[in-house]
Scaffold this active site. Structure first.
Site, PDB file in Angstrom:
ATOM      1  N   ASP A  64       9.707 -18.775  44.662  1.00 25.16           N
ATOM      2  CA  ASP A  64       9.427 -18.291  45.457  1.00 25.16           C
ATOM      3  C   ASP A  64       8.871 -19.161  46.992  1.00 25.16           C
ATOM      4  O   ASP A  64       8.735 -20.566  46.621  1.00 25.16           O
ATOM      5  CB  ASP A  64       7.596 -17.243  45.322  1.00 25.16           C
ATOM      6  CG  ASP A  64       6.659 -16.975  46.202  1.00 25.16           C
ATOM      7  OD1 ASP A  64       7.716 -16.732  47.211  1.00 25.16           O
ATOM      8  OD2 ASP A  64       5.976 -16.753  45.715  1.00 25.16           O
ATOM      9  N   LEU A  65       9.814 -18.812  47.428  1.00 24.34           N
ATOM     10  CA  LEU A  65       9.842 -20.385  48.363  1.00 24.34           C
ATOM     11  C   LEU A  65       8.868 -20.224  49.431  1.00 24.34           C
ATOM     12  O   LEU A  65       8.728 -20.705  50.041  1.00 24.34           O
ATOM     13  CB  LEU A  65      11.348 -19.567  49.331  1.00 24.34           C
ATOM     14  CG  LEU A  65      12.238 -19.432  48.709  1.00 24.34           C
ATOM     15  CD1 LEU A  65      13.775 -19.088  50.234  1.00 24.34           C
ATOM     16  CD2 LEU A  65      12.610 -20.993  48.484  1.00 24.34           C
ATOM     17  N   LYS A  66       8.133 -19.176  49.321  1.00 21.36           N
ATOM     18  CA  LYS A  66       6.265 -19.061  49.921  1.00 21.36           C
ATOM     19  C   LYS A  66       5.138 -20.202  48.727  1.00 21.36           C
ATOM     20  O   LYS A  66       3.981 -20.683  49.621  1.00 21.36           O
ATOM     21  CB  LYS A  66       5.770 -18.306  50.301  1.00 21.36           C
ATOM     22  CG  LYS A  66       6.823 -17.596  51.508  1.00 21.36           C
ATOM     23  CD  LYS A  66       6.467 -15.668  52.141  1.00 21.36           C
ATOM     24  CE  LYS A  66       7.105 -15.363  53.213  1.00 21.36           C
ATOM     25  NZ  LYS A  66       6.514 -13.960  53.377  1.00 21.36           N
ATOM     26  N   GLY A  87      22.146 -17.682  55.403  1.00 19.12           N
ATOM     27  CA  GLY A  87      22.647 -17.168  56.470  1.00 19.12           C
ATOM     28  C   GLY A  87      21.009 -15.863  56.842  1.00 19.12           C
ATOM     29  O   GLY A  87      21.739 -14.818  57.584  1.00 19.12           O
ATOM     30  N   ARG A  89      18.109 -15.611  59.338  1.00 18.46           N
ATOM     31  CA  ARG A  89      17.980 -15.360  60.630  1.00 18.46           C
ATOM     32  C   ARG A  89      17.192 -16.873  61.222  1.00 18.46           C
ATOM     33  O   ARG A  89      16.695 -17.424  60.727  1.00 18.46           O
ATOM     34  CB  ARG A  89      16.969 -14.023  61.373  1.00 18.46           C
ATOM     35  CG  ARG A  89      18.023 -13.054  61.255  1.00 18.46           C
ATOM     36  CD  ARG A  89      16.593 -12.325  62.023  1.00 18.46           C
ATOM     37  NE  ARG A  89      16.610 -11.842  62.774  1.00 18.46           N
ATOM     38  CZ  ARG A  89      15.726 -10.570  63.645  1.00 18.46           C
ATOM     39  NH1 ARG A  89      14.999  -9.671  63.074  1.00 18.46           N
ATOM     40  NH2 ARG A  89      15.660 -11.105  64.596  1.00 18.46           N
ATOM     41  N   HIS A 130      25.106  -5.896  63.200  1.00 22.89           N
ATOM     42  CA  HIS A 130      26.174  -6.147  62.232  1.00 22.89           C
ATOM     43  C   HIS A 130      27.672  -7.075  62.523  1.00 22.89           C
ATOM     44  O   HIS A 130      27.416  -6.519  63.899  1.00 22.89           O
ATOM     45  CB  HIS A 130      25.258  -4.992  61.210  1.00 22.89           C
ATOM     46  CG  HIS A 130      24.742  -4.629  60.477  1.00 22.89           C
ATOM     47  ND1 HIS A 130      24.406  -5.513  58.890  1.00 22.89           N
ATOM     48  CD2 HIS A 130      24.016  -4.313  60.347  1.00 22.89           C
ATOM     49  CE1 HIS A 130      22.971  -4.874  58.973  1.00 22.89           C
ATOM     50  NE2 HIS A 130      22.601  -4.069  59.778  1.00 22.89           N
ATOM     51  N   ASP A 131      28.517  -6.525  61.452  1.00 23.61           N
ATOM     52  CA  ASP A 131      29.618  -6.896  61.774  1.00 23.61           C
ATOM     53  C   ASP A 131      30.018  -6.052  62.463  1.00 23.61           C
ATOM     54  O   ASP A 131      30.731  -7.238  63.406  1.00 23.61           O
ATOM     55  CB  ASP A 131      31.034  -6.673  60.316  1.00 23.61           C
ATOM     56  CG  ASP A 131      31.714  -7.116  60.830  1.00 23.61           C
ATOM     57  OD1 ASP A 131      32.038  -8.123  59.828  1.00 23.61           O
ATOM     58  OD2 ASP A 131      32.704  -5.783  60.846  1.00 23.61           O
ATOM     59  N   ASN A 133      28.738  -5.423  65.527  1.00 26.33           N
ATOM     60  CA  ASN A 133      28.121  -5.924  66.968  1.00 26.33           C
ATOM     61  C   ASN A 133      28.807  -7.196  67.268  1.00 26.33           C
ATOM     62  O   ASN A 133      29.733  -7.173  68.068  1.00 26.33           O
ATOM     63  CB  ASN A 133      27.322  -5.863  67.020  1.00 26.33           C
ATOM     64  CG  ASN A 133      26.139  -4.977  66.472  1.00 26.33           C
ATOM     65  OD1 ASN A 133      25.510  -5.128  65.190  1.00 26.33           O
ATOM     66  ND2 ASN A 133      26.550  -3.569  66.788  1.00 26.33           N
ATOM     67  N   TYR A 134      29.279  -7.833  65.711  1.00 28.99           N
ATOM     68  CA  TYR A 134      29.767  -9.504  65.706  1.00 28.99           C
ATOM     69  C   TYR A 134      31.386  -8.868  67.070  1.00 28.99           C
ATOM     70  O   TYR A 134      31.747  -9.910  67.369  1.00 28.99           O
ATOM     71  CB  TYR A 134      29.689 -10.492  65.527  1.00 28.99           C
ATOM     72  CG  TYR A 134      28.185 -10.219  64.589  1.00 28.99           C
ATOM     73  CD1 TYR A 134      27.527 -10.434  65.077  1.00 28.99           C
ATOM     74  CD2 TYR A 134      28.273  -9.678  62.801  1.00 28.99           C
ATOM     75  CE1 TYR A 134      25.674  -9.796  64.422  1.00 28.99           C
ATOM     76  CE2 TYR A 134      26.706 -10.185  62.458  1.00 28.99           C
ATOM     77  CZ  TYR A 134      25.660  -9.933  63.460  1.00 28.99           C
ATOM     78  OH  TYR A 134      24.508 -10.172  62.652  1.00 28.99           O
ATOM     79  N   ASP A 160      31.980 -10.504  58.804  1.00 27.51           N
ATOM     80  CA  ASP A 160      31.882 -11.192  57.692  1.00 27.51           C
ATOM     81  C   ASP A 160      32.571 -11.984  56.525  1.00 27.51           C
ATOM     82  O   ASP A 160      32.108 -13.177  56.778  1.00 27.51           O
ATOM     83  CB  ASP A 160      30.906  -9.909  56.780  1.00 27.51           C
ATOM     84  CG  ASP A 160      29.383  -9.279  57.226  1.00 27.51           C
ATOM     85  OD1 ASP A 160      29.238  -9.726  58.177  1.00 27.51           O
ATOM     86  OD2 ASP A 160      29.424  -8.365  56.351  1.00 27.51           O
TER      87      ASP A 160
END
Length: 359
Positions: A64-66, A87, A89, A130-131, A133-134, A160
């Site tokens: 749990d990274l929080k 990966g 944002r 997504h892929d 769009n890139y 990707d």
């Protein structure tokens, strides 16, 4: 010993390119630990899809990274790591208290690889995508498909996996080599838009010389020529034709029962007519008949196999391109040997066990 034996990589579980990147590194012998979301933080990302193939060769450690204690354990792991791959944002790792500044302060030789669509900077950095769009923004998508139809994405292989995961592997391993020489780590910003744009280098070079047009379906390698495209056969199967060189084209014509006068290779004005004629000939026989006829020739004609058929093709079987379960095997080969993909199903560790593993 595998090529990346001794390398320790911490993978933050996510979608698309990072999962594939973690698999490739583990295939090549890196000791990869995959951090997943704990039950208290939510379900593991993409576990059902990745399963035994994309998650092979490395254990899953729920965190749990929080949670302050779990973050401290993660930092302990990072202190013993050569690299980190994530990966999320831009800004997510920073908000979790695990941004590059914090991680590199704990381990100055750490290589912190960030794989995203738009990159860490620029007007679109914080945007979703997504892929497809890139690929669109890099210019590559405009080259895929037929002239009279909208562009068609080539699965998520180019964005990707090539522009993201494989460019990420190059960046990560380059950073680790640099860190071993200098003792100083790095933050590697892998943007799929950058990686895909780099892969269009040949076509930009051809365009600069007037040998490539922005018009889709009008260039040498985009399926517009009769000798570099696919054709439908009598049984509904397809063959791929790649007879670019004159001698390969001559072998193609011989197999089709045509002469250079029937189908001159570089008479662009006749290409539609020649393609139609080739289509008629290929439609007269079944796919595997054509494969047998052209086997051993220089015509560069191969059957278009389905995913299922590819597993059982003699060439792929001879090279063990797929494993016994039909999953893609690790690549490339080293001294003629595959590195092996590790366990077919991901194992599970507690965070304490992971720390003991990396003492």
């Amino acid at each position: 010993m595998k090529p990346l034996s001794g390398l320790r990589i911490l993978e933050f579980d996510g979608l698309g390119p990072v999962t594939f990147l973690g698999m490739v590194l583990a295939d090549l012998g890196a000791d990869v630990i995959r951090l997943t979301r704990s039950d208290s933080a939510g379900p593991a990302v993409f576990t059902e899809v990745g399963g035994a193939i994309l998650h092979r060769g490395r254990p899953a450690v729920p965190v749990d990274l929080k949670d302050e204690a779990d973050r401290a354990h993660v930092l302990d792991l990072l202190a013993r790591s050569d690299g980190l791959i994530e990966g999320f944002r831009p800004g997510v790792m920073e908000r979790l208290g695990l941004g590059p500044d914090v991680c590199l302060a704990r381990n100055p030789a750490l290589v912190f690889a960030r794989v995203t669509g738009w990159g860490q900077t620029g007007p679109l950095a914080a945007s979703v995508g997504h892929d497809i769009n890139y690929l669109a923004l890099s210019g590559a998508l405009s080259t895929f498909g037929e002239a009279d139809r909208p562009a068609r994405p080539p699965l998520n292989l180019v964005g990707d996996y090539a522009g993201g995961a494989l460019m990420g592997a190059i960046g990560l391993l380059s950073g680790i080599l640099q860190a071993r020489a200098t003792g100083k780590g790095a933050v590697v910003d892998v943007a799929m838009t950058d990686g895909v744009a780099l892969m269009t280098a040949l076509f930009h070079a051809l365009k600069a010389r007037g040998l490539w047009s922005d018009q889709r379906d009008a260039n040498l390698l985009d399926g517009s020529t009769p000798f570099y495209r696919c054709y439908r056969c009598r049984d509904g199967g397809e063959v791929a034709v790649g007879a670019l060189e004159p001698r390969f084209y001559a072998a193609l014509l011989a197999g089709l029962g045509l002469t250079p006068e029937d189908a001159p290779q570089y008479d662009r004005g006749r290409w539609p007519e020649i393609a139609a004629r080739f289509a008629d000939v290929f439609a007269s026989r079944d796919r595997d008949d054509w494969a047998s006829l052209f086997a051993g020739t220089e015509a560069c004609v191969t059957p278009v196999l389905t995913l299922s058929e590819a597993v059982s093709h003699p060439h792929n079987q001879a090279r063990s391109t797929f494993d016994e379960a039909g999953a893609p095997a690790p690549a490339p080969l080293f001294d003629g040997v595959r590195t092996g993909g590790g366990p077919t199903a991901p194992s599970a560790l507690e965070i304490g066990e992971a720390l003991k593993r990396w003492r």
